[in-house]
Design a protein around this motif. Sequence first.
Motif, PDB file in Angstrom:
ATOM      1  N   TYR A  80      37.940  30.226  30.407  1.00 41.17           N
ATOM      2  CA  TYR A  80      37.882  31.416  31.273  1.00 41.17           C
ATOM      3  C   TYR A  80      38.068  31.024  32.729  1.00 41.17           C
ATOM      4  CZ  TYR A  80      36.073  35.497  33.748  1.00 41.17           C
ATOM      5  OH  TYR A  80      35.937  36.560  34.610  1.00 41.17           O
ATOM      6  N   ASP A  81      37.404  29.965  33.144  1.00 37.44           N
ATOM      7  CA  ASP A  81      37.490  29.536  34.539  1.00 37.44           C
ATOM      8  C   ASP A  81      38.883  29.018  34.863  1.00 37.44           C
ATOM      9  OD1 ASP A  81      35.720  29.356  36.903  1.00 37.44           O
ATOM     10  OD2 ASP A  81      36.353  27.254  36.880  1.00 37.44           O
ATOM     11  N   THR A  82      39.541  28.381  33.901  1.00 36.32           N
ATOM     12  CA  THR A  82      40.918  27.928  34.126  1.00 36.32           C
ATOM     13  C   THR A  82      41.832  29.123  34.341  1.00 36.32           C
ATOM     14  OG1 THR A  82      40.527  25.989  32.723  1.00 36.32           O
ATOM     15  CG2 THR A  82      42.818  26.546  33.202  1.00 36.32           C
ATOM     16  N   THR A  83      41.636  30.176  33.538  1.00 35.13           N
ATOM     17  CA  THR A  83      42.416  31.397  33.722  1.00 35.13           C
ATOM     18  C   THR A  83      42.124  32.023  35.083  1.00 35.13           C
ATOM     19  OG1 THR A  83      42.416  31.817  31.346  1.00 35.13           O
ATOM     20  CG2 THR A  83      42.914  33.682  32.780  1.00 35.13           C
ATOM     21  N   ARG A  84      40.874  31.977  35.509  1.00 31.48           N
ATOM     22  CA  ARG A  84      40.511  32.511  36.825  1.00 31.48           C
ATOM     23  C   ARG A  84      41.248  31.759  37.928  1.00 31.48           C
ATOM     24  NH1 ARG A  84      34.376  32.699  39.142  1.00 31.48           N
ATOM     25  NH2 ARG A  84      34.574  30.472  38.791  1.00 31.48           N
ATOM     26  N   LEU A  85      41.369  30.432  37.789  1.00 32.25           N
ATOM     27  CA  LEU A  85      42.104  29.648  38.773  1.00 32.25           C
ATOM     28  C   LEU A  85      43.581  30.046  38.800  1.00 32.25           C
ATOM     29  CD1 LEU A  85      40.608  26.079  38.154  1.00 32.25           C
ATOM     30  CD2 LEU A  85      39.992  27.715  39.950  1.00 32.25           C
ATOM     31  N   SER A  86      44.124  30.342  37.622  1.00 31.74           N
ATOM     32  CA  SER A  86      45.517  30.778  37.557  1.00 31.74           C
ATOM     33  C   SER A  86      45.708  32.093  38.301  1.00 31.74           C
ATOM     34  CB  SER A  86      45.942  30.932  36.095  1.00 31.74           C
ATOM     35  OG  SER A  86      47.262  31.424  35.993  1.00 31.74           O
ATOM     36  N   VAL A  87      44.782  33.025  38.121  1.00 36.03           N
ATOM     37  CA  VAL A  87      44.847  34.309  38.830  1.00 36.03           C
ATOM     38  C   VAL A  87      44.706  34.078  40.340  1.00 36.03           C
ATOM     39  CG1 VAL A  87      43.734  36.550  39.163  1.00 36.03           C
ATOM     40  CG2 VAL A  87      43.948  35.593  36.861  1.00 36.03           C
ATOM     41  N   LEU A  88      43.795  33.203  40.722  1.00 34.32           N
ATOM     42  CA  LEU A  88      43.587  32.911  42.139  1.00 34.32           C
ATOM     43  C   LEU A  88      44.870  32.381  42.773  1.00 34.32           C
ATOM     44  CD1 LEU A  88      41.706  32.621  44.587  1.00 34.32           C
ATOM     45  CD2 LEU A  88      41.012  30.380  43.686  1.00 34.32           C
ATOM     46  N   LEU A  89      45.560  31.478  42.091  1.00 34.31           N
ATOM     47  CA  LEU A  89      46.821  30.953  42.621  1.00 34.31           C
ATOM     48  C   LEU A  89      47.868  32.054  42.746  1.00 34.31           C
ATOM     49  CD1 LEU A  89      47.104  27.539  40.731  1.00 34.31           C
ATOM     50  CD2 LEU A  89      46.486  27.905  43.125  1.00 34.31           C
ATOM     51  N   ASP A  90      47.900  32.959  41.760  1.00 38.10           N
ATOM     52  CA  ASP A  90      48.839  34.091  41.837  1.00 38.10           C
ATOM     53  C   ASP A  90      48.555  34.966  43.056  1.00 38.10           C
ATOM     54  OD1 ASP A  90      50.475  33.616  39.673  1.00 38.10           O
ATOM     55  OD2 ASP A  90      49.224  34.722  38.261  1.00 38.10           O
ATOM     56  N   ARG A  91      47.291  35.148  43.382  1.00 39.98           N
ATOM     57  CA  ARG A  91      46.946  35.981  44.534  1.00 39.98           C
ATOM     58  C   ARG A  91      47.244  35.249  45.849  1.00 39.98           C
ATOM     59  NH1 ARG A  91      47.125  38.668  40.749  1.00 39.98           N
ATOM     60  NH2 ARG A  91      45.497  39.993  39.829  1.00 39.98           N
ATOM     61  N   MET A  92      47.021  33.926  45.871  1.00 36.60           N
ATOM     62  CA  MET A  92      47.246  33.162  47.092  1.00 36.60           C
ATOM     63  C   MET A  92      48.729  33.007  47.405  1.00 36.60           C
ATOM     64  SD  MET A  92      44.340  30.163  46.860  1.00 36.60           S
ATOM     65  CE  MET A  92      44.921  29.429  48.406  1.00 36.60           C
ATOM     66  N   ALA A  93      49.550  32.849  46.357  1.00 33.91           N
ATOM     67  CA  ALA A  93      50.990  32.652  46.564  1.00 33.91           C
ATOM     68  C   ALA A  93      51.764  33.487  45.554  1.00 33.91           C
ATOM     69  CB  ALA A  93      51.344  31.177  46.428  1.00 33.91           C
ATOM     70  N   PRO A  94      51.778  34.810  45.715  1.00 40.09           N
ATOM     71  CA  PRO A  94      52.451  35.674  44.742  1.00 40.09           C
ATOM     72  C   PRO A  94      53.956  35.467  44.692  1.00 40.09           C
ATOM     73  CG  PRO A  94      51.749  36.944  46.672  1.00 40.09           C
ATOM     74  CD  PRO A  94      51.143  35.573  46.805  1.00 40.09           C
ATOM     75  N   TRP A  95      54.516  34.792  45.701  1.00 39.43           N
ATOM     76  CA  TRP A  95      55.949  34.533  45.741  1.00 39.43           C
ATOM     77  C   TRP A  95      56.326  33.301  44.904  1.00 39.43           C
ATOM     78  CZ3 TRP A  95      52.866  35.106  50.083  1.00 39.43           C
ATOM     79  CH2 TRP A  95      52.254  33.932  50.560  1.00 39.43           C
ATOM     80  N   ALA A  96      55.348  32.530  44.431  1.00 36.81           N
ATOM     81  CA  ALA A  96      55.620  31.296  43.700  1.00 36.81           C
ATOM     82  C   ALA A  96      55.560  31.530  42.196  1.00 36.81           C
ATOM     83  CB  ALA A  96      54.627  30.204  44.094  1.00 36.81           C
TER      84      ALA A  96
END
Length: 304
Positions: A80-96
């Motif tokens: 779950y926490d790994t998925t949360r990190l994935s979402v966090l990265l999507d929010r920080m750099a949505p262009w990547a």
Amino acid sequence: VCAHCLVDGAPITDLLHVDSYVTVVDAEHLLDGLASTDDLRTLNIQAAGNDDRALADVVVRQIEHADTLVLWGQSREGAYDTTRLSVLLDRMAPWATQVRVDADLVDAHALTRQLRRTRRHHPENPGVLTRGLEGHALGVHEPEPDCGVVSVVFRARRPFHPRRLHDVLEEVNAEVIRSRGHIWLASQPDTVIAWEFAGGGLGLGSLGRWLTALPDPRWDEVSDNRRLAAALDWDPYYGDRHQHLVLIGLDLDPVETHRTLAGCLLTDAELADGEAVWRTYDDPFTDCFPLAEPGSTDTEGEPA
């Protein structure tokens, strides 16, 4: 660096094409890095004698500069926490574009084959602090938590009162992992002020003048994209001046965040007083964002 490095008299950029800039993020240590209040010198990993950067600042800049993010490994807290990190990265750099690698090793050859000829990198794109000024997405507004991650976009067409804003800076960023953008202070109506928060520290600095405060001959000094973005959103009274912030955090309250920032905007009565009165406001940021004189060839101040 590539543009200035010569091979047989020609810059390397004449000989190669960059498909994508890749940042590999270690899932086990990402949150520790983003929350760190240490600087590189304290950790003895500085790049040079005058390298005073904060660790969290380096981490967010490498994430936000990337065209491809590789989330490597698993969080110590589980799937779950790994998925949360994935979402966090999507929010920080949505262009990547994000790539997940769960294996112990990253297969660099396979990754290269995956990225080759994607032409994902666009060198003309502005840096993260000026994306909003040039009409690019600065972030995404996702107020509903996804694995606890919330991203709030705040925009407004009236200035902040400097004292009211100063008094809530700590409150606004209390639950924030990353915030960035640009703001407009009533007491300094000519200046675009950069805003970036990471690792418990808020940095504010000058990004130069609003176009509406530039003499017409100096409009040629700014990019075509910035002039176009300003024209599309031009206000007959305020010109291109506005607020544009993105705040990203875990369990961040989007309503309270918006309410706090909106409470710092000038009221209708204060707006009616006009610019001459705004410039007399009690301003804790006085002399923090120096500008070159109009018509000067001096470089405007840089974010600090």
